[in-house]
Design an enzyme around this catalytic site. Structure first.
Site, PDB file in Angstrom:
ATOM      1  N   CYS A 163       0.837  -1.212   0.000  1.00 57.55           N
ATOM      2  CA  CYS A 163       0.000   0.000   0.000  1.00 57.55           C
ATOM      3  C   CYS A 163       0.866   1.254   0.000  1.00 57.55           C
ATOM      4  CB  CYS A 163      -0.916   0.019   1.219  1.00 57.55           C
ATOM      5  SG  CYS A 163      -2.015  -1.397   1.285  1.00 57.55           S
ATOM      6  N   ARG A 188      -7.758  -4.384  -3.220  1.00 55.75           N
ATOM      7  CA  ARG A 188      -7.304  -3.198  -3.972  1.00 55.75           C
ATOM      8  C   ARG A 188      -8.275  -2.925  -5.116  1.00 55.75           C
ATOM      9  NH1 ARG A 188      -2.409  -2.648  -1.739  1.00 55.75           N
ATOM     10  NH2 ARG A 188      -1.524  -4.599  -0.951  1.00 55.75           N
TER      11      ARG A 188
END
Lengths: 77, 219
Positions: free
Chosen positions: B53, B130
């Protein structure tokens, strides 16, 4: 709160928005153009300032409330 | 668990209005309608202070200027708190020098995550996968991408999709496989035999009547 700090003082973006209202700009689009703030932040900020009683909404436009005028006055002193 | 499975069945779809929200973010309380008139990339990440991330946030920050030129806003999301988001973006700036310029939703209640189908219990019952939702200025969902927890997103592809969608909207054309800005575009297929015959005389580069390409005029 993005426009007003927990101590009740406007943040930098809040002050910019209030000052733009004081200068006579009324729509979110005009304020975004004049302050350089993203339009989504101006819309969110105007909502917050209205809820705090510092601005009044009239349709799609906004104006400084008497409390908003007072608050801006204390900042410039 | 059963509730999560049931509520994620109804996923938003391309061509439908994006589900409305009003949420706490790192830049104040924002509503979906605050973004009306601009393109919006709403994307979720599994958790703050995690390695993949962090690389993605740096990469999103790097394409931010190009997105701004194209009238696109970015809005991140995870089920972490605003305080966690603030600590993380400050850490990214301190360690890498990259400032994260876009807001991040603190979706502690998972309201937005569930409305957009961002939680896939087979991957994680608590974290968002995601996701990328590209939402147009009329707040219609135009693209949906899902990536697994272990695979970071490709920013070139996101920029390419934005360019393609904007080209399509502006010129009423489609874009072929692996299209890049400046490449030839696909002319919409004809609806009648007459149009098909006329098409072949219009100077397009045609494989046959149903597959014709043209160069866009530089503006």
């Amino acid at each position: 709160m993005a426009c007003i700090s927990p101590d009740g003082k406007p943040t930098e973006s809040g002050t910019k928005t209030l000052s733009a209202l004081k200068s006579g700009l009324g729509s979110a689009e005009e304020i975004a153009k004049s302050t350089g703030l993203p339009l989504f932040r101006v819309r969110s900020g105007l909502r917050e300032l209205t809820q705090a009683g510092l601005a009044n909404q009239k349709g799609d436009t906004y104006e400084l409330s008497s409390r908003g005028v007072e608050l801006l006055g204390t900042l410039s002193n | 668990m059963e509730e999560v499975r049931e509520r994620t069945i109804s996923l938003p779809r391309i061509g439908e209005p994006a589900p409305a929200f009003e949420v706490a973010t790192t830049q104040g309380v924002l509503k979906l309608e605050d973004f009306k008139g601009a393109w919006l990339i709403l994307f979720s990440h599994p958790a703050d202070f995690t390695p993949v991330c962090t690389t993605e946030f740096i990469a999103f920050a790097e394409i931010y200027p190009e997105l701004q030129k194209r009238g696109v806003q970015l809005l991140g999301l995870s089920v972490d708190s605003v305080s966690s988001h603030i600590a993380w973006v400050r850490n990214i700036e301190e360690k890498t020098g990259v400032r994260i310029p876009f807001p991040i939703i603190a979706d502690l209640s998972k309201e937005v995550s569930l409305a957009y189908g961002m939680i896939h219990p087979g991957q994680s019952k608590t974290e968002t996968v995601r996701c990328v939702f590209i939402i147009d200025p009329n707040q219609i969902i135009r693209t949906i991408l899902y990536y697994p927890l272990t695979t970071g997103r490709n920013m070139d592809e996101i920029l390419r999709i934005i360019a393609a969608l904007q080209t399509t909207d502006k010129n009423a054309v489609a874009t072929p496989a692996n299209w890049r800005p400046g490449d030839m575009v696909v002319v919409p297929p004809p609806n009648t035999q007459e149009m098909a015959e006329e098409r072949l005389k219009q100077g397009y580069e045609c494989v046959d009547w149903y597959l014709c390409k043209k160069k866009l005029q530089a503006k």
